[in-house]
Each structure stands twice: as structure tokens, then as C-alpha cells.
Write a protein that holds these residues in place. Structure first.
Motif, PDB file in Angstrom:
ATOM      1  N   VAL A  97      30.679  56.429  56.046  1.00  0.00           N
ATOM      2  CA  VAL A  97      30.972  54.892  57.715  1.00  0.00           C
ATOM      3  C   VAL A  97      31.863  54.150  57.524  1.00  0.00           C
ATOM      4  N   GLY A  98      32.026  54.425  56.163  1.00  0.00           N
ATOM      5  CA  GLY A  98      33.474  53.076  56.095  1.00  0.00           C
ATOM      6  C   GLY A  98      34.736  53.696  55.638  1.00  0.00           C
ATOM      7  N   LEU A  99      35.204  54.827  55.068  1.00  0.00           N
ATOM      8  CA  LEU A  99      35.802  55.247  54.755  1.00  0.00           C
ATOM      9  C   LEU A  99      37.265  55.494  56.002  1.00  0.00           C
ATOM     10  N   SER A 100      36.376  56.174  57.722  1.00  0.00           N
ATOM     11  CA  SER A 100      37.438  56.738  58.764  1.00  0.00           C
ATOM     12  C   SER A 100      38.450  55.625  58.816  1.00  0.00           C
ATOM     13  N   PRO A 101      36.949  54.494  59.731  1.00  0.00           N
ATOM     14  CA  PRO A 101      38.017  53.249  60.115  1.00  0.00           C
ATOM     15  C   PRO A 101      39.128  53.172  58.788  1.00  0.00           C
ATOM     16  N   ARG A 102      38.927  52.677  57.891  1.00  0.00           N
ATOM     17  CA  ARG A 102      40.035  52.343  57.091  1.00  0.00           C
ATOM     18  C   ARG A 102      41.014  53.286  57.234  1.00  0.00           C
ATOM     19  N   GLY A 221      49.609  51.148  49.860  1.00  0.00           N
ATOM     20  CA  GLY A 221      49.713  50.508  48.835  1.00  0.00           C
ATOM     21  C   GLY A 221      49.499  49.367  49.429  1.00  0.00           C
ATOM     22  N   ALA A 222      48.354  48.833  49.620  1.00  0.00           N
ATOM     23  CA  ALA A 222      47.976  47.674  50.773  1.00  0.00           C
ATOM     24  C   ALA A 222      45.920  47.324  49.876  1.00  0.00           C
ATOM     25  N   GLU A 223      45.683  48.773  49.917  1.00  0.00           N
ATOM     26  CA  GLU A 223      44.016  48.419  50.026  1.00  0.00           C
ATOM     27  C   GLU A 223      43.623  49.761  49.462  1.00  0.00           C
ATOM     28  N   PHE A 256      33.463  50.097  47.769  1.00  0.00           N
ATOM     29  CA  PHE A 256      33.824  49.214  47.721  1.00  0.00           C
ATOM     30  C   PHE A 256      35.129  48.317  48.352  1.00  0.00           C
ATOM     31  N   SER A 257      35.613  47.751  49.182  1.00  0.00           N
ATOM     32  CA  SER A 257      37.059  47.320  49.747  1.00  0.00           C
ATOM     33  C   SER A 257      37.660  46.427  49.018  1.00  0.00           C
ATOM     34  N   PHE A 258      38.869  46.443  48.064  1.00  0.00           N
ATOM     35  CA  PHE A 258      39.957  45.983  47.573  1.00  0.00           C
ATOM     36  C   PHE A 258      41.565  45.599  48.534  1.00  0.00           C
ATOM     37  N   GLU A 259      41.918  44.560  48.973  1.00  0.00           N
ATOM     38  CA  GLU A 259      42.997  44.662  50.394  1.00  0.00           C
ATOM     39  C   GLU A 259      43.514  43.264  49.518  1.00  0.00           C
ATOM     40  N   LYS A 260      44.791  43.716  49.123  1.00  0.00           N
ATOM     41  CA  LYS A 260      45.564  42.562  48.808  1.00  0.00           C
ATOM     42  C   LYS A 260      45.681  40.962  49.434  1.00  0.00           C
ATOM     43  N   PHE A 269      43.893  44.140  41.556  1.00  0.00           N
ATOM     44  CA  PHE A 269      43.212  45.013  41.369  1.00  0.00           C
ATOM     45  C   PHE A 269      43.677  46.884  42.616  1.00  0.00           C
ATOM     46  N   VAL A 270      44.029  46.246  43.341  1.00  0.00           N
ATOM     47  CA  VAL A 270      44.684  47.070  43.992  1.00  0.00           C
ATOM     48  C   VAL A 270      45.605  47.687  43.302  1.00  0.00           C
ATOM     49  N   ASP A 271      46.853  47.292  43.326  1.00  0.00           N
ATOM     50  CA  ASP A 271      48.232  47.119  42.156  1.00  0.00           C
ATOM     51  C   ASP A 271      47.908  47.892  41.055  1.00  0.00           C
ATOM     52  N   GLN A 272      46.637  47.577  40.055  1.00  0.00           N
ATOM     53  CA  GLN A 272      46.171  48.226  38.907  1.00  0.00           C
ATOM     54  C   GLN A 272      45.929  49.820  39.487  1.00  0.00           C
TER      55      GLN A 272
END
Length: 291
Positions: A97-102, A221-223, A256-260, A269-272
Motif C-alpha cells: 500500500v505504502g511503497l507505490s505513492p512514495r 537521499g531524502a527518505e 515506516f517512513s523517515f523523511e529528512k 536515520f536517513v543519513d545513517q
């Protein structure tokens, strides 16, 4: 990519739409080039940068304000980046459900970079369907697409899938056939954009020396999108009879989404996650041939 008047001239004098301007500014906010509290350039400066009238700039700014990204949008002083910037992906969703829109959002920029570490490409193939459809319809038009995928190597002893008891080779062959077939489909679907839309596409695979316990997708590199593989016992019917195995169905894993752009915690989290992926890519992984 920072759009300048020179870029517009090189592109034959074509004018940007308000949506394209909004997308470019949104990308700068997400990348951290524009931070909470920063003022945007004036409408006159933005109009000059993008080679459009001020009315088009105002439409773009209103779109960003509607998304909650700007505050104090008016005809007076330039608006500020709202802070903290809210995430539109707060609630975790199943991968399918979540991957396609991202991915669709990630493909809306000129330079697309997707990194993935997973057990197979099972979730990526259907999730890429929507951004590919929008490219074919002319709704989005990336200039370059770089995709790097880490998958387990063919000769390692997988932690899963494995048989509950019995023929390890049968389960391994089933997984390997799936890994290869799905990887080939994914590569073909993306690389076909070279001939159909003259997009520079590069798809590369490398082999992990271990079974990944998680799946990770890094978008421009942003999410970072992160999900656990939960191992369960299941039975699958094959030509040679049922296979009773311990396996993980990744399409059902919560993503789970992490955005800069949402703050220091998510940005770290994105950078690591990107450092973790790059380190694996450059050190202990090996060339992977899908055959």
C-alpha cells in the motif's frame, strides 16, 4: 537540480508550469536546502529564475502553502518555510500500500536515485507500476534514473526461506528462481524507458553475503522506508507436492517512513541508512548475475 534562467534557455525557452515550480521547491525543502524558518526568494526573483510570470509563481506558492510547507504567503514579504514540516506519511502502511505513492513522488524529480536492500524484488515490481504509468502518460518526466539493489547471493545458506524439515535445495531453488525472474522483470521495465522516452536509466544489482532481516528503500537521499521481515510458517503447493517452510511475506510488512524534512531525528536515520547501504555496496557485496 537548481533551475536557472540559463537552464530555461537551454531547454528551448519552454516555460515551467506552477506545478513544476512547486515540485522543484518541494524537493529543495525535503533535501534540507531550505529549512524551517528560512525565507524563500521574492516572487520577482523566483519568476526570473524559472522564466515565468509572477502569477505562476503565486500559484506554486499557494500549492506549497496548501501542503503545509509555507507560512505567511502574501503579496508582501517572501513566505517562510513552515516548521516543523509535517510528514504526510506518519502512519505506517503495508508495503504493497505504502511503497507505490512514495516511489511515484520520488520519480517526479529530474534526477531519480533509488537504493533498495531486500530478499527479492517482489514488492518493487508492482510498486513501480504507477510511476512508470505516469511517465508513459507524460505526467512526469525524469531525466535520469539510477537504481541500485542489494539481494542475497545465490550460494549462501539463507536464514529464510528454509524448509521446516526435508529438502533444503528445493526451497532454495524456488527462492533463487523467484529472485532472478523478478530482478530481470524489474530491470527490463526500467531500462525500456531508454528507448521509449530517451531517459538515462541505470539498474545495478549486487549480492549480499547474508539474509537481510529487514527491507530498506532509500529515495533520492531524502527518505528512508524501513520494514521488518517477519518469519512465519506456511505451505506452498509445487509441481512436486507441498513445500512446508519458514518464510516471510514482505508485501505485508508494515513500512515506516523517515523523511529528512521532518526534523533532525528522521534526517539522522536517513543519513545513517544511506551510509549503511553505501558501505555494503562498496565493501562486502559482490557482482550479481541474474541467471
Amino acid at each position: 537540480m537548481v533551475v536557472t534562467q540559463e537552464n530555461v534557455a537551454v531547454n528551448g525557452g519552454s516555460r515551467f508550469t506552477h506545478q513544476e515550480i512547486a515540485d522543484t521547491l518541494r524537493k529543495r525543502i525535503r533535501a534540507g536546502d531550505l529549512k524551517a524558518g528560512d525565507r524563500l526568494p521574492t516572487q520577482a526573483e523566483l519568476a526570473e529564475e524559472f522564466g515565468v510570470e509572477r502569477g505562476t509563481v503565486r500559484q506554486a506558492l499557494r500549492a506549497l502553502q496548501d501542503d503545509g510547507l509555507l507560512s505567511s504567503v502574501s503579496r508582501g514579504s517572501p513566505p517562510r518555510i513552515a516548521g516543523p514540516v509535517p510528514s504526510r506519511h506518519d502512519e505506517p502502511q503495508p508495503t504493497m500500500v505504502g511503497l507505490s505513492p512514495r516511489l511515484t513522488e520520488a520519480f517526479s524529480v529530474p534526477q531519480v536515485r533509488i537504493d533498495a536492500a531486500c530478499l527479492t524484488a517482489q514488492s518493487l515490481i508492482p510498486a513501480l507500476g504507477e510511476p512508470l504509468r505516469q511517465i508513459h502518460e507524460g505526467r512526469i518526466r525524469p531525466e535520469r534514473i539510477d537504481v541500485r539493489i542489494l539481494l542475497p547471493g545465490r550460494d549462501i545458506n539463507l536464514a529464510f526461506p528454509v524448509p521446516v524439515e526435508g529438502d533444503v535445495d528445493a526451497v532454495h531453488r524456488r527462492w533463487l528462481d523467484m529472485r532472478n525472474a523478478q530482478g530481470q522483470v524489474l530491470r527490463y521495465n526500467l531500462q525500456s524507458l531508454r528507448s521509449t522516452h530517451d531517459i538515462d536509466v541505470n539498474v545495478t544489482f549486487r549480492a549480499l553475503p547474508f539474509t537481510p532481516p529487514i527491507k530498506l528503500y532509500l529515495l533520492n537521499g531524502a527518505e528512508a522506508l524501513f520494514a521488518y521481515y517477519t518469519v512465519t510458517r506456511r505451505e506452498e503447493q509445487t509441481e512436486n507436492g507441498p513445500l512446508d517452510m519458514y518464510d516471510a511475506v514482505g508485501s505485508e510488512s508494515l513500512l515506516f517512513s523517515f523523511e529528512k524534512r521532518t526534523g533532525q531525528r528522521d534526517a539522522a536515520f536517513v543519513d545513517q541508512s544511506q551510509k549503511w547501504f553505501d558501505a555494503l555496496w562498496e565493501t562486502i557485496t559482490t557482482d550479481l548475475t541474474l541467471s
